[in-house]
Design an enzyme around this catalytic site. Structure first.
Site, PDB file in Angstrom:
ATOM      1  N   THR A  72       0.545  -1.349   0.155  1.00 16.40           N
ATOM      2  CA  THR A  72      -0.150   0.013  -0.224  1.00 16.40           C
ATOM      3  C   THR A  72       0.473   0.944   0.214  1.00 16.40           C
ATOM      4  O   THR A  72       0.914   1.816  -0.770  1.00 16.40           O
ATOM      5  CB  THR A  72      -1.276  -0.208   1.185  1.00 16.40           C
ATOM      6  OG1 THR A  72      -2.033  -1.227   1.347  1.00 16.40           O
ATOM      7  CG2 THR A  72      -1.892   1.135   0.992  1.00 16.40           C
ATOM      8  N   ASN A 140      -5.385  -9.788  -7.510  1.00 16.39           N
ATOM      9  CA  ASN A 140      -5.334 -10.252  -6.230  1.00 16.39           C
ATOM     10  C   ASN A 140      -6.785 -11.049  -6.620  1.00 16.39           C
ATOM     11  O   ASN A 140      -6.871 -12.551  -5.674  1.00 16.39           O
ATOM     12  CB  ASN A 140      -5.563  -9.163  -5.235  1.00 16.39           C
ATOM     13  CG  ASN A 140      -6.537  -8.642  -5.176  1.00 16.39           C
ATOM     14  OD1 ASN A 140      -6.327  -7.903  -6.547  1.00 16.39           O
ATOM     15  ND2 ASN A 140      -7.608  -7.969  -5.046  1.00 16.39           N
ATOM     16  N   GLN A 168       1.153  -9.707  -5.444  1.00 16.68           N
ATOM     17  CA  GLN A 168       0.166 -11.310  -5.838  1.00 16.68           C
ATOM     18  C   GLN A 168       1.055 -12.456  -7.082  1.00 16.68           C
ATOM     19  O   GLN A 168       0.718 -12.953  -6.923  1.00 16.68           O
ATOM     20  CB  GLN A 168      -1.292 -10.643  -5.967  1.00 16.68           C
ATOM     21  CG  GLN A 168      -1.956 -10.278  -5.095  1.00 16.68           C
ATOM     22  CD  GLN A 168      -2.117 -10.948  -4.053  1.00 16.68           C
ATOM     23  OE1 GLN A 168      -2.181 -12.294  -3.786  1.00 16.68           O
ATOM     24  NE2 GLN A 168      -2.741 -10.664  -3.269  1.00 16.68           N
ATOM     25  N   ALA A 189       5.987  -8.617   2.154  1.00 11.17           N
ATOM     26  CA  ALA A 189       5.939  -9.591   2.985  1.00 11.17           C
ATOM     27  C   ALA A 189       4.922 -10.079   3.552  1.00 11.17           C
ATOM     28  O   ALA A 189       5.365 -11.827   2.936  1.00 11.17           O
ATOM     29  CB  ALA A 189       6.254  -8.771   3.991  1.00 11.17           C
ATOM     30  N   HIS A 190       3.675  -9.743   4.077  1.00  5.75           N
ATOM     31  CA  HIS A 190       2.956 -10.949   4.596  1.00  5.75           C
ATOM     32  C   HIS A 190       2.111 -12.156   3.645  1.00  5.75           C
ATOM     33  O   HIS A 190       1.661 -12.559   3.422  1.00  5.75           O
ATOM     34  CB  HIS A 190       2.133 -10.131   5.005  1.00  5.75           C
ATOM     35  CG  HIS A 190       0.706  -9.359   4.524  1.00  5.75           C
ATOM     36  ND1 HIS A 190      -0.319  -9.589   4.501  1.00  5.75           N
ATOM     37  CD2 HIS A 190       0.633  -7.697   4.188  1.00  5.75           C
ATOM     38  CE1 HIS A 190      -1.316  -8.847   3.847  1.00  5.75           C
ATOM     39  NE2 HIS A 190      -0.603  -8.398   3.287  1.00  5.75           N
ATOM     40  N   CYS A 313      -9.558  -6.113   1.805  1.00  6.28           N
ATOM     41  CA  CYS A 313      -9.267  -5.375   1.988  1.00  6.28           C
ATOM     42  C   CYS A 313     -10.732  -4.175   1.988  1.00  6.28           C
ATOM     43  O   CYS A 313     -11.217  -3.322   2.329  1.00  6.28           O
ATOM     44  CB  CYS A 313      -8.793  -3.902   0.871  1.00  6.28           C
ATOM     45  SG  CYS A 313      -7.076  -4.791   0.669  1.00  6.28           S
TER      46      CYS A 313
HETATM   47  N1  PMP Z   1      -1.426  -5.026  -3.980  1.00  5.05           N
HETATM   48  C1  PMP Z   1      -2.352  -5.863  -4.033  1.00  5.05           C
HETATM   49  C2  PMP Z   1      -2.640  -6.442  -5.273  1.00  5.05           C
HETATM   50  C3  PMP Z   1      -2.855  -6.632  -2.685  1.00  5.05           C
HETATM   51  O1  PMP Z   1      -3.036  -7.513  -3.192  1.00  5.05           O
HETATM   52  C4  PMP Z   1      -2.117  -6.400  -1.727  1.00  5.05           C
HETATM   53  C5  PMP Z   1      -3.057  -6.859  -0.269  1.00  5.05           C
HETATM   54  N2  PMP Z   1      -4.030  -6.821  -0.131  1.00  5.05           N
HETATM   55  C6  PMP Z   1      -2.046  -4.404  -1.166  1.00  5.05           C
HETATM   56  C7  PMP Z   1      -1.190  -4.248  -2.442  1.00  5.05           C
HETATM   57  C8  PMP Z   1      -1.807  -3.776  -0.125  1.00  5.05           C
HETATM   58  O2  PMP Z   1      -0.235  -4.629   0.189  1.00  5.05           O
HETATM   59  P1  PMP Z   1      -0.455  -4.917   1.831  1.00  5.05           P
HETATM   60  O3  PMP Z   1      -0.980  -5.378   2.855  1.00  5.05           O
HETATM   61  O4  PMP Z   1       1.552  -5.103   1.913  1.00  5.05           O
HETATM   62  O5  PMP Z   1      -0.158  -2.492   2.076  1.00  5.05           O
END
Ligand code: PMP
Length: 375
Positions: A72, A140, A168, A189-190, A313
């Site tokens: 993000t 995603n 992703q 990372a997650h 999200c």
């Molecule tokens: N971009 C994509 C394609 C994602 O799937 C996500 C996570 N849902 C994000 C960005 C955001 O990543 P983060 O949780 O590390 O902020």
């Protein structure tokens, strides 16, 4: 107690035990990687080791990796840099792209959820010329792999720089940043078995360093704030394992195929999205028209199975999934979409359990509907 089954890796993957151990170890000491004393030096080593493995995961030189708090932040950092100029973003980007530049023009996608290259070229031709094009490597929701090399070639032809959200894609397909031809790549990372709250912006060779946070010299002044040494150490370990496990991830493909086959056998009107295009092995997005995805999701949760009805999200809000909307899915299809996403620790029996529970729930819903129509 019944075993709980997790099939929502695209929302967040479980942390790999080795990454968790690295985080815990790093937290045992006060590591400010900018400090000159021994503690600081140890912290610096953890950060630089992680930088090398993260760089290796995406085929970039370590010096091009800037650690931050996740995709993000990475996406906001890149897109904010180009505010005020023409920006093109694909209609299926993550909200952290779409909402950080609400005025950006949207590149449409095909019904299969692939960015429309002809439409992109038309947008690139228009004046004033766009400064930036942002297209994700893997979506995603659908898992569809986007033609980034083609996007980059076209964009370069018209003088635009390219950002690619690879959150992703990492750990699911091999990534070579220079072969892709992109200028900015963002990671989280997650999604690869590292901790939450850490990620990276990887720079190409355009010479621009977009910067969002100021007020400290960390990350060569590209990202102010004391480094999240423990998180970065965990990210590094996860990146190493994700690179190593790439062949293992591909073994999810037959599992996904059997899941989709069984779903279609059991429910003839199931629609599998992006089935005709190249997808990452462990993601399946499908709709069961007639049943609200929230209802199915909650019923599955009661059975101990965790999946998603779209982007985590945006779940909790009853907005139709913007990805399916961009793919021109009907309201009925968009509101009944479910996503199963698997990863490094998914077992065959999890899919069998999911199918059993799903069929039971669907039968209950259809029986109820029949009773209601007969009443
Ligand atoms: N971009 C994509 C394609 C994602 O799937 C996500 C996570 N849902 C994000 C960005 C955001 O990543 P983060 O949780 O590390 O902020």
């Amino acid at each position: 107690m019944k075993e709980r089954i997790y099939l929502d890796y695209n929302a967040t993957a479980p942390i790999r035990p080795e990454a968790a151990a690295a985080v815990a170890r790093a937290m045992e000491q006060p590591h400010n990687a900018s400090s000159v004393h021994r503690f600081g030096q140890e912290g610096r080593k953890l950060v630089e080791d992680a930088r090398a493995t993260v760089a290796h995961l995406v085929g970039a030189p370590p010096a091009q990796v800037i650690f931050n708090s996740g995709a993000t932040e990475g996406n906001n950092t890149v897109l904010h840099h180009f505010k005020g100029e023409r920006i093109l973003v694909s209609a299926i980007e993550h909200p952290s792209v779409l909402e950080s530049v609400p005025d950006a023009e949207r590149i449409p996608v095909t019904k299969d959820g692939i960015v429309d290259l002809d439409a992109l070229e038309e947008l690139l031709k228009a004046e004033p010329k766009p400064a930036l094009v942002s297209v994700m490597l893997v979506n995603n929701e659908t898992g569809a792999i986007q033609p980034i090399r083609d996007v980059a070639d076209l964009s370069k032809k018209y003088g635009a720089l390219v950002h690619c959200d690879a959150a992703q894609a990492a750990g699911k397909i091999a990534i070579d940043m220079s072969a892709l031809g992109v200028d900015f790549l963002t990671l989280s990372a997650h999604k690869i078995g590292g901790p939450q709250g850490v990620g990276a912006l990887v720079l190409g060779l355009c010479g621009i360093t977009p910067t969002l946070l100021q007020g400290g010299g960390q990350e060569k002044s590209a990202r102010a704030g004391t480094e999240n040494v423990a998180g970065i150490a965990g990210f590094g370990v996860a990146a190493k394992l994700a690179a190593h496990d790439l062949p293992r991830y591909q073994q999810l493909e037959p599992l996904r195929s059997s899941l989709e086959l069984e779903l279609c056998k059991a429910q003839q009107d199931v629609v599998v999205h992006s089935q005709n295009v190249e997808r990452v092995a462990g993601t399946s997005l499908f709709s069961f028209p007639g049943a609200a995805s929230e209802t199915l999701l909650m019923a599955l949760d009661l059975e101990g199975i965790a999946i998603s009805n779209g982007s985590a999200c945006s779940s909790g809000t009853v907005k139709p999934n913007h990805v399916l909307k961009a793919m021109r899915a009907s309201e009925d299809i968009a509101s009944s979409a479910l996503r199963v996403s698997m990863g490094w620790d998914t077992k065959e029996r999890y899919i069998e359990e999911f199918l059993k529970a799903f069929e039971k729930i669907v039968k209950r819903i259809t029986d109820k509907e029949k009773k209601a129509t007969n009443a």
